[in-house]
Design an enzyme around this catalytic site. Structure first.
Site, PDB file in Angstrom:
ATOM      1  N   ARG A 199       0.830  -1.212   0.000  1.00 40.44           N
ATOM      2  CA  ARG A 199       0.000   0.000   0.000  1.00 40.44           C
ATOM      3  C   ARG A 199       0.860   1.256   0.000  1.00 40.44           C
ATOM      4  O   ARG A 199       0.558   2.238  -0.668  1.00 40.44           O
ATOM      5  CB  ARG A 199      -0.953  -0.012   1.203  1.00 40.44           C
ATOM      6  CG  ARG A 199      -1.984   1.098   1.158  1.00 40.44           C
ATOM      7  CD  ARG A 199      -3.067   0.917   2.200  1.00 40.44           C
ATOM      8  NE  ARG A 199      -2.539   0.997   3.559  1.00 40.44           N
ATOM      9  CZ  ARG A 199      -3.290   0.878   4.648  1.00 40.44           C
ATOM     10  NH1 ARG A 199      -4.592   0.651   4.542  1.00 40.44           N
ATOM     11  NH2 ARG A 199      -2.754   0.964   5.852  1.00 40.44           N
ATOM     12  N   LYS A 238      -2.543   6.594   1.285  1.00 41.21           N
ATOM     13  CA  LYS A 238      -2.374   7.056   2.672  1.00 41.21           C
ATOM     14  C   LYS A 238      -1.426   8.248   2.698  1.00 41.21           C
ATOM     15  O   LYS A 238      -0.311   8.191   3.242  1.00 41.21           O
ATOM     16  CB  LYS A 238      -1.867   5.899   3.537  1.00 41.21           C
ATOM     17  CG  LYS A 238      -2.291   6.012   5.002  1.00 41.21           C
ATOM     18  CD  LYS A 238      -2.131   4.678   5.709  1.00 41.21           C
ATOM     19  CE  LYS A 238      -2.414   4.773   7.198  1.00 41.21           C
ATOM     20  NZ  LYS A 238      -3.808   5.138   7.508  1.00 41.21           N
TER      21      LYS A 238
END
Length: 340
Positions: free
Chosen positions: A81, A183
């Site tokens: 991620r 993120k």
């Protein structure tokens, strides 16, 4: 040997530990990285992170398992991620194998800070990267720093997971086709005013709707959302502008493979909320935070699970996943990384 700390009363906040990992990117390559005792960061006043918010981060935990070993949970997914976040922000990717090894090395170097099994506390792990090179024109920096800090944290909920009250937000968390699915620090910066406004109004969190039509459920400022239908089906909102939560992904697997619960990943219209039996927020910090009530837009939705305790389906999901993390329940292959 663990530190002499009152683990049961440890707050969910930062404290300095012994070691942190630091690697620098310069002249097109990452250096070897090192563990250091220095908890300070020194960068130029013109660093890309300070001028144009070029930064992203991850969050995961290390635990003392039931057998006394120290483990961490699915760091490979955090590495993947973070790679996606870096690519979108024009930052160099820190290689997956090195990311995982750096997590393991940092936890091992701070093993005395890992709370004991059964304390309710954990060691929070924060990998992050930022543009450290000087940038005055609007462009990516040419130097970066990748770091991992760890800090022991108490249970997110003191005295058990009591249901919270949240509100519909009139502001947007992310733009259509924007950065909502990575993120990036900037996503959280823009949510700070809204979360403080929610707290001042007596709410624990904001539920954001899709930025294009404001009719479909997205996520909160820091967590994905789960719903349970009255016939026991787990429903999770699907959108291109929400963060793909590793906790949510793990809970879906647990629901299907361990508990044999039907799962639907789909768009969820806000008018559907009155028909659900349970609601919760999921993320690294609390695993599942139960929601008892949603207010706003001229309505108040009270879930049948009530304001006293987490609903039965979400309770079972939470207990099963935390049991896997703590070594009380057999984990799927590759989920648990043993550190020592």
């Amino acid at each position: 040997m663990a530190k002499q700390i009152d683990w049961a009363n440890l707050p969910f906040s930062y404290q300095v530990t012994d070691k942190r990992f630091v690697a620098n990117y310069k002249n097109g390559a990452w250096d070897g990285g090192e563990l250091t005792s220095d908890a300070t960061v020194k960068i130029t006043e013109c660093a890309g992170v300070l001028q144009y918010a070029q930064t992203c981060f991850e969050g995961l935990k290390a635990y003392t398992a039931k057998d006394g070993s120290i483990v961490t949970f699915r760091p490979d997914l955090n590495a993947e991620r973070m790679a996606r976040s870096c690519e979108r922000l024009e930052m160099p990717v820190f290689p997956k194998d090195r990311f995982i090894q750096a997590v393991i090395d940092t936890v091992k170097a701070n093993s005395e800070w890992v709370p004991p099994f059964g304390s309710g506390a954990t060691l929070y792990i924060r990998p992050y990267m930022f543009g450290s090179g000087a940038v005055i024109g609007v462009k990516p920096a040419d130097e970066y720093q990748f770091r991992i800090l760890v800090t022991p944290v108490g249970p997110y909920f003191k005295g058990g997971a009591k249901p919270i009250t949240v509100r519909f937000s009139d502001l947007d968390r992310a733009a259509p086709h924007g950065t909502g699915d990575i993120k990036a620090g900037l996503n959280y910066a823009m949510s700070l005013h809204n979360i403080m406004d929610a707290h001042r109004a007596g709410f624990a969190e904001n539920i954001y709707l899709d930025p294009a039509t404001h009719t479909y459920i997205e996520e909160t400022g820091g967590a994905n959302i789960l719903f349970v239908t009255k016939d026991g089906t787990l429903v999770t909102p699907k959108s291109d502008s929400i963060l793909p939560s590793i906790t949510r992904r793990s809970l879906i697997h647990v629901a299907k493979e361990y508990l044999h619960i039907a799962v639907e990943e789909r768009k969820v219209h806000k008018d559907e909320l009155k028909d659900f039996a349970e609601c919760g927020l999921c993320g690294t910090a609390a695993v599942i935070s139960p929601v008892g009530k949603i207010s706003g837009h001229g309505s108040e939705i009270c879930f049948p699970s009530g304001m006293e305790a987490i609903g039965p389906v979400l309770k079972k999901l939470r207990e099963t996943l935390t049991g896997i993390q703590m070594g009380e329940i057999a984990a799927p292959e590759g989920w648990i990384y043993k550190i020592q």
